[in-house]
Design a protein around this motif. Sequence first.
Motif, mmCIF file in Angstrom:
data_model
loop_
_atom_site.group_PDB
_atom_site.id
_atom_site.type_symbol
_atom_site.label_atom_id
_atom_site.label_comp_id
_atom_site.label_asym_id
_atom_site.label_seq_id
_atom_site.Cartn_x
_atom_site.Cartn_y
_atom_site.Cartn_z
ATOM 1 N N ILE A 16 30.195 -4.050 -9.374
ATOM 2 C CA ILE A 16 30.115 -2.702 -8.812
ATOM 3 C C ILE A 16 30.590 -1.703 -9.857
ATOM 4 N N GLU A 17 31.673 -2.085 -10.533
ATOM 5 C CA GLU A 17 32.285 -1.151 -11.474
ATOM 6 C C GLU A 17 31.430 -0.926 -12.714
ATOM 7 N N GLN A 18 30.618 -1.934 -13.086
ATOM 8 C CA GLN A 18 29.806 -1.796 -14.300
ATOM 9 C C GLN A 18 28.360 -1.537 -13.917
ATOM 10 N N PRO A 19 27.940 -0.280 -13.950
ATOM 11 C CA PRO A 19 26.597 0.039 -13.478
ATOM 12 C C PRO A 19 25.485 -0.624 -14.287
ATOM 13 N N ASP A 20 25.768 -0.973 -15.569
ATOM 14 C CA ASP A 20 24.703 -1.580 -16.361
ATOM 15 C C ASP A 20 24.655 -3.099 -16.188
ATOM 16 N N MET A 21 25.472 -3.618 -15.296
ATOM 17 C CA MET A 21 25.434 -5.043 -15.016
ATOM 18 C C MET A 21 24.350 -5.268 -13.973
ATOM 19 N N ILE A 22 23.261 -5.894 -14.375
ATOM 20 C CA ILE A 22 22.132 -5.974 -13.446
ATOM 21 C C ILE A 22 21.719 -7.414 -13.185
ATOM 22 N N TYR A 23 20.987 -7.583 -12.119
ATOM 23 C CA TYR A 23 20.538 -8.908 -11.710
ATOM 24 C C TYR A 23 19.173 -9.209 -12.309
ATOM 25 N N GLN A 24 18.913 -10.471 -12.550
ATOM 26 C CA GLN A 24 17.607 -10.884 -13.055
ATOM 27 C C GLN A 24 16.560 -10.607 -11.979
ATOM 28 N N PRO A 25 15.558 -9.743 -12.263
ATOM 29 C CA PRO A 25 14.573 -9.417 -11.218
ATOM 30 C C PRO A 25 13.812 -10.646 -10.714
ATOM 31 N N GLN A 26 13.493 -10.599 -9.438
ATOM 32 C CA GLN A 26 12.770 -11.704 -8.813
ATOM 33 C C GLN A 26 11.494 -11.177 -8.163
ATOM 34 N N ARG A 27 10.411 -11.937 -8.296
ATOM 35 C CA ARG A 27 9.134 -11.504 -7.710
ATOM 36 C C ARG A 27 9.119 -11.715 -6.207
#
Length: 264
Positions: A16-27
């Motif tokens: 939550i604190e790190q906005p650039d921490m993102i999840y691997q997109p899924q189709r």
Amino acid sequence: MASTDSGPHKSAVERIEQPDMIYQPQRTARAYTSVRKYGWLLTVLIALGGQFFSFLGLFVPFIMALMIGLSLSKGLYFCGNFCPHGSYYDVPLFKFSRLKSIPYFFKNKILVTAIFLFFLVNVNLQLNSAIQSGEAAFVNRIGSVFARVYLVVFMVATVLGLLINSRTWCYFCPMRTLQIMGYRIGKKLGLTEGRDELITIKNKEKCVECGKCSRVCPIQLKPYPVLKYKVQGDQLKDEHCMRCLVCVKNCPVEVLELAKERGK
Ligand code: SF4
Ligand code: SF4
């Protein structure tokens, strides 16, 4: 750039604190209505057909007016539900996209503002010159200005969509910037009250922390872990949410819903 979806519980708050921490997109399927399934045909018609039949570009001001009008009370609802470009990104382009994580760089405020101003100045200059030409066919010239803009967006978004992620353009789309401005004004004027709907977690305890809602979000928002852990409440108060319902439809325990804003 971190991109992971493992160990959800331990690093939830950190994510939550790190906005650039993102999840691997899924189709996953994203188009649930006819407008979302076939709206992209209008984009192709205006962007390509408009180069030969300039009157087709005259659809664009109407689309823009609808977008801005809706944004006053419902934020980016248009982007997730009616936008012909959004349909193009979520249906045909999505099939061929590499679906990589969208670099956070594309959300940079300076970049977003620069692109917004570039389009604003350019379109205004072109419209001005079309109006002042005084030619009888100036309405068609106006149409051709909008058709050209549609074509530019179509081409840039296609390249970025194929190479990175089909919704990359959305990060800095000038129309999105305009709608966010509209939403902020609408909030100040009280127009969102009783009209705006937000992604809501019905029961935090039921969430199994699979992170799927965040992996399928077309613009990489994080319903999980924000809704599960953030103290701000049960609703996703992110003005970038398009209310597209992709997270809702993909939650395995059906714990998410789109519900009226509950106030502060
Ligand atoms: S959080 Fe959910 S509703 Fe909002 S943009 Fe992401 S998938 Fe769509
Ligand atoms: S998809 Fe549902 S269960 Fe999984 S993390 Fe998101 S809210 Fe929780």
